[in-house]
Write a protein that holds these residues in place. Structure first.
Motif, PDB file in Angstrom:
ATOM      1  N   THR A   4       0.846  -1.187   0.000  1.00  0.00           N
ATOM      2  CA  THR A   4       0.000   0.000   0.000  1.00  0.00           C
ATOM      3  C   THR A   4       0.888   1.246   0.000  1.00  0.00           C
ATOM      4  O   THR A   4       2.104   1.173   0.145  1.00  0.00           O
ATOM      5  N   MET A   5       0.264   2.396  -0.124  1.00  0.00           N
ATOM      6  CA  MET A   5       0.994   3.659  -0.076  1.00  0.00           C
ATOM      7  C   MET A   5       1.759   3.793   1.235  1.00  0.00           C
ATOM      8  O   MET A   5       2.950   4.126   1.259  1.00  0.00           O
ATOM      9  N   THR A   6       1.080   3.550   2.329  1.00  0.00           N
ATOM     10  CA  THR A   6       1.701   3.656   3.649  1.00  0.00           C
ATOM     11  C   THR A   6       2.874   2.699   3.780  1.00  0.00           C
ATOM     12  O   THR A   6       3.955   3.065   4.275  1.00  0.00           O
ATOM     13  N   GLN A   7       2.681   1.476   3.346  1.00  0.00           N
ATOM     14  CA  GLN A   7       3.743   0.473   3.466  1.00  0.00           C
ATOM     15  C   GLN A   7       4.967   0.854   2.645  1.00  0.00           C
ATOM     16  O   GLN A   7       6.102   0.630   3.067  1.00  0.00           O
ATOM     17  N   VAL A  19       7.979  -4.341   3.005  1.00  0.00           N
ATOM     18  CA  VAL A  19       7.445  -4.607   4.339  1.00  0.00           C
ATOM     19  C   VAL A  19       6.038  -5.158   4.180  1.00  0.00           C
ATOM     20  O   VAL A  19       5.391  -4.985   3.144  1.00  0.00           O
ATOM     21  N   GLU A  20       5.567  -5.826   5.228  1.00  0.00           N
ATOM     22  CA  GLU A  20       4.210  -6.358   5.200  1.00  0.00           C
ATOM     23  C   GLU A  20       3.527  -6.081   6.524  1.00  0.00           C
ATOM     24  O   GLU A  20       4.175  -5.803   7.542  1.00  0.00           O
ATOM     25  N   ALA A  21       2.215  -6.157   6.509  1.00  0.00           N
ATOM     26  CA  ALA A  21       1.423  -5.862   7.694  1.00  0.00           C
ATOM     27  C   ALA A  21       1.854  -6.731   8.869  1.00  0.00           C
ATOM     28  O   ALA A  21       2.086  -7.935   8.727  1.00  0.00           O
ATOM     29  N   PRO A 158       1.150  -1.218   9.534  1.00  0.00           N
ATOM     30  CA  PRO A 158      -0.298  -1.456   9.561  1.00  0.00           C
ATOM     31  C   PRO A 158      -0.815  -2.130   8.288  1.00  0.00           C
ATOM     32  O   PRO A 158      -0.275  -1.933   7.202  1.00  0.00           O
ATOM     33  N   SER A 159      -1.852  -2.923   8.467  1.00  0.00           N
ATOM     34  CA  SER A 159      -2.621  -3.362   7.308  1.00  0.00           C
ATOM     35  C   SER A 159      -3.515  -2.192   6.900  1.00  0.00           C
ATOM     36  O   SER A 159      -3.478  -1.136   7.530  1.00  0.00           O
ATOM     37  N   ALA A 251       0.172   3.142  -4.360  1.00  0.00           N
ATOM     38  CA  ALA A 251      -0.072   1.751  -3.989  1.00  0.00           C
ATOM     39  C   ALA A 251       0.081   0.847  -5.205  1.00  0.00           C
ATOM     40  O   ALA A 251      -0.266   1.226  -6.334  1.00  0.00           O
ATOM     41  N   ASP A 252       0.623  -0.345  -4.988  1.00  0.00           N
ATOM     42  CA  ASP A 252       0.699  -1.330  -6.069  1.00  0.00           C
ATOM     43  C   ASP A 252      -0.695  -1.834  -6.421  1.00  0.00           C
ATOM     44  O   ASP A 252      -1.599  -1.857  -5.581  1.00  0.00           O
ATOM     45  N   GLU A 253      -0.847  -2.237  -7.669  1.00  0.00           N
ATOM     46  CA  GLU A 253      -2.155  -2.740  -8.098  1.00  0.00           C
ATOM     47  C   GLU A 253      -2.568  -3.982  -7.320  1.00  0.00           C
ATOM     48  O   GLU A 253      -3.760  -4.238  -7.127  1.00  0.00           O
TER      49      GLU A 253
END
Length: 421
Positions: A4-7, A19-21, A158-159, A251-253
């Motif tokens: 995601t954008m945040t990740q 990174v992952e949730a 975060p997720s 964010a990735d698709e």
């Protein structure tokens, strides 16, 4: 698996390709923020550390805004503590009376935070800067104290929840109505420690002030942060206010989201959160006869120039209802001056409202609008918990500037259409 954008922002600041949730990381910080309530605690904790000065005097920000201008001796002592620390450590970005503003309106206005950056603040509404495509979140004073000394902090990645915005809002529907509607849908813990990631063609129909309001209240759904994609409006805002370089993350698709919600902005109506939680939402047309005693227009959620323009447009040519106290608080000195130059302050005063210097005061039950037992207020602030703005037997109804202004004229919860607008 995509991010995601945040990740993506967190991965970049942790020096990691991915990174992952749920992953624990240590990330570099671009900005660390505190105010007059949280700052002294952070300073006392930082003084316990071996390293005795801040990691970067340009990246630590202190904004006395909660009880400033000082309301009593204790608040004066708190501000003195922060003021003296800022002077001792040559903090570049210290903003008090004369240069002050409500911190979450002031920092973007000063160009201190831009897209792709990380920011922690010892104030829960630090999540506001997600409107610019930054990762920003509130932390405790101890974490803030460590962050301002080390320039780093740890996060659990975060997720995310994806919020797809479509359509165009009608005349009197604003970002405040959007976020109240969303919180009403998912609840105050609906996004607990997750990232609220806004997307969709409807984003283009929201102003930057709308986006600041929405991101600001992400925490009221329990979110770790709220974040918007960077588009032409974002870039124009940053280029007007800042000379800092920015980084655009998308964010990735194939990014993973826990949930997805779609909100059609074109069908939203002016919305109010009833006591005593932001999730207790009703449209104004559903509200019924709710008489009020006070109206507050301001705060880090709705004290920007667009908010004041909207309120002035509604209230112009009318008088505040008998017995109603109306307090208007521009969020920064620059906004205050602009409101004066545009004639907005004249409209408010002629209607029977008062206009205050920038302060958080009434939002947290600090001062400049405390409620007595049994009193009700319509407020453009962000929380309506029991006792939030005063007595535990008072009531706070959260609303947009348009609804607040209309309610000031009628003496009850109302929308502009009830004034023929």
């Amino acid at each position: 698996m995509g991010m995601t954008m945040t990740q993506k922002i967190l991965a970049a600041h942790a020096g990691l390709p991915y990174v992952e949730a749920g992953q624990l990381i240590e990330a570099d910080l671009d900005l660390v923020l505190a105010n007059d309530i949280t700052g002294p605690v952070a300073i006392h904790e930082a003084d316990k550390l071996d390293k005795k000065t801040v990691f970067d005097k340009d990246k630590v920000v202190f904004v006395p805004d909660h009880f400033a201008p000082n309301k009593d001796i204790k608040s004066a002592e708190h501000c003195k503590c922060v003021r003296e620390y800022a002077k001792e450590h040559n903090i570049t970005n210290y903003f008090e009376v004369g240069q002050m503003g409500i911190e979450h309106a002031l920092l973007p206005e000063k160009g201190l935070i831009v897209a792709g950056e990380t920011c922690i603040g010892a104030d829960s509404h630090t999540c506001t800067y997600g409107a610019l495509g930054a990762f920003s979140t509130g932390v405790g004073s101890t974490d803030m104290g460590c962050g301002m000394i080390t320039g780093k902090t740890w996060f659990k990645v975060p997720s995310a929840i994806k919020v797809v915005l479509t359509g165009k809002p009608s005349k009197w529907v604003s970002g405040k109505d959007v976020i109240l509607h969303l919180i009403g849908m998912i609840g105050v813990d609906g996004a607990l420690y997750r990232s609220l990631e806004f997307t969709g063609d409807g984003v283009a129909n929201l102003s930057m002030d709308d986006r600041f309001s929405i991101a600001n209240m992400a925490i009221e759904a329990g979110a770790k942060n709220g974040i918007f994609p960077v588009d032409d409006k974002t870039i124009a805002y940053m280029e007007e206010h800042s000379n800092k370089p920015y980084t655009i993350y998308e964010a990735d698709e194939d990014a993973v989201y826990d949930e997805e919600y779609t909100i059609d902005l074109s069908v939203l109506e002016p919305t109010v959160a009833f006591p005593h939680l932001p999730e207790n939402t009703k449209t104004v047309s559903e509200a019924g006869e709710v008489k009020i005693d006070q109206v507050v227009i301001g705060s880090c959620t709705n004290g920007r120039i667009e908010d004041l323009r909207t309120a002035a447009e509604v209230i112009k040519g009318h008088k505040v209802a008998d017995g109603i106290r109306v307090i208007v608080i521009p969020a920064t000195q620059a906004i205050y001056l602009q409101a004066v130059e545009e004639g907005l302050v004249k409209i408010f005063i002629e209607a029977g409202a008062i206009v205050s210097t920038p302060t958080c005061g009434p939002c947290l039950g600090g001062y400049m609008g405390i409620l007595a037992a049994g009193e009700r207020a319509v407020s453009t602030t962000n929380r309506n918990f029991v006792g939030r703005m005063g007595h535990v037997d008072s009531e706070v109804y959260l609303a947009s500037p348009a609804v607040a202004a209309a309610s000031a004229v009628t003496g009850k919860i109302s929308q502009p259409s009830e004034l023929g607008l």
